[in-house]
Design a protein around this motif. Structure first.
Motif: not given
Length: 256
Positions: A116-128, A130-137, A174-179
């Motif tokens: 577990f590393t912060i950078d590694g987990v954030l990168s993994a979440i970005d990937s998930v 992006e694949k599902s087309g999900s937003g900031h929330k 910031n969830e308000e930037e991507d409603v």
């Protein structure tokens, strides 16, 4: 020397977990669960044997060893225990949270706590996301889910020296930037159309026919009760005899 093997029922099955047998510092024969990768299991087995030798010679602190064992054991085992710790939460919450963690682990190829590393987990979440087309929330939901596991490992289960993801919540977006879905109340004519559509429907949804759904919509609209609150209602909760009919909801089902 440790022997690596698959259980009889798993032989010939791709993706099955490898196990290894070894001798502990007391001279007792033991076996442990490894990984789906044979080489990684062999390396882990060698590390365990070396540690047992150090323990036999009095060179290892038992407390430090406890942390090391957990940090190198399969994260799936830790996640199973974490899910059990959520028994006071709803089954939906338990499943949704653990599923989110599993997706992040798979995307980041994370198999142990030590990875577990912060950078590694954030990168993994970005990937998930992006694949599902999900937003900031949704991104933030994943951050909370994975952080929750590490918080439990640190503060509740005492399986790590410190939370490896401490500080990751400051990286939430910031969830308000991507409603993605702007919420608003239905206009009177829209609500009327919804009720009429339900009444005319011949389809049963979640065991409710159209007429029943229409009545639920009206009750929700008039009282402001949410889904969980409506689901908790029984006939005893209604008081229709007075001048002003009322309905009472259990405090445990309400949300602020």
């Amino acid at each position: 020397m440790a022997s690596v093997y698959k259980r009889q029922r798993d032989k010939g099955r791709r993706g099955a977990v490898w196990y290894f047998a070894y001798q502990n510092h007391r001279g007792q024969r033991r076996s442990k669960k490894g990984f789906t990768d044979k080489k990684k299991t062999e390396e882990h087995a060698a590390a365990v044997e070396l540690l047992e030798a150090k323990k036999r010679d009095g060179l290892v602190d038992p407390i430090v060893d406890r942390y090391r064992v957990h940090s190198t054991s399969p994260i799936t085992d830790q996640l199973a225990d974490y899910k059990k710790s959520l028994k006071k939460r709803t089954p939906k919450y338990q499943q949704q949270t653990t599923n989110r963690v599993k997706r992040v682990l798979a995307a980041g190829a994370i198999t142990t706590i030590g990875e577990f590393t912060i950078d590694g987990v954030l990168s993994a979440i970005d990937s998930v996301c992006e694949k599902s087309g999900s937003g900031h929330k949704t991104f933030n939901h994943y951050v909370d889910a994975v952080y929750g596991v590490c918080h439990w490992l640190d503060k509740i289960a005492n399986r790590v020296l410190s939370n490896p993801l401490e500080g990751i919540q400051s990286k939430k977006l910031n969830e308000e930037e991507d409603v993605r879905h702007q919420r608003r109340a239905l206009l009177p004519h829209e609500f009327a159309a919804l009720v009429q559509s339900a009444k005319a429907s011949g389809v049963s949804i979640q065991c409710y026919d159209g007429e029943t759904r229409a009545r639920i919509y009206v009750l929700s609209n008039l009282t402001g009760l949410r889904r969980a609150e409506l689901a908790s209602l029984t006939t005893k909760r209604f008081s229709l005899a007075g001048e002003q009919p009322t309905v009472k909801v259990e405090a445990a089902t309400t949300t602020s």
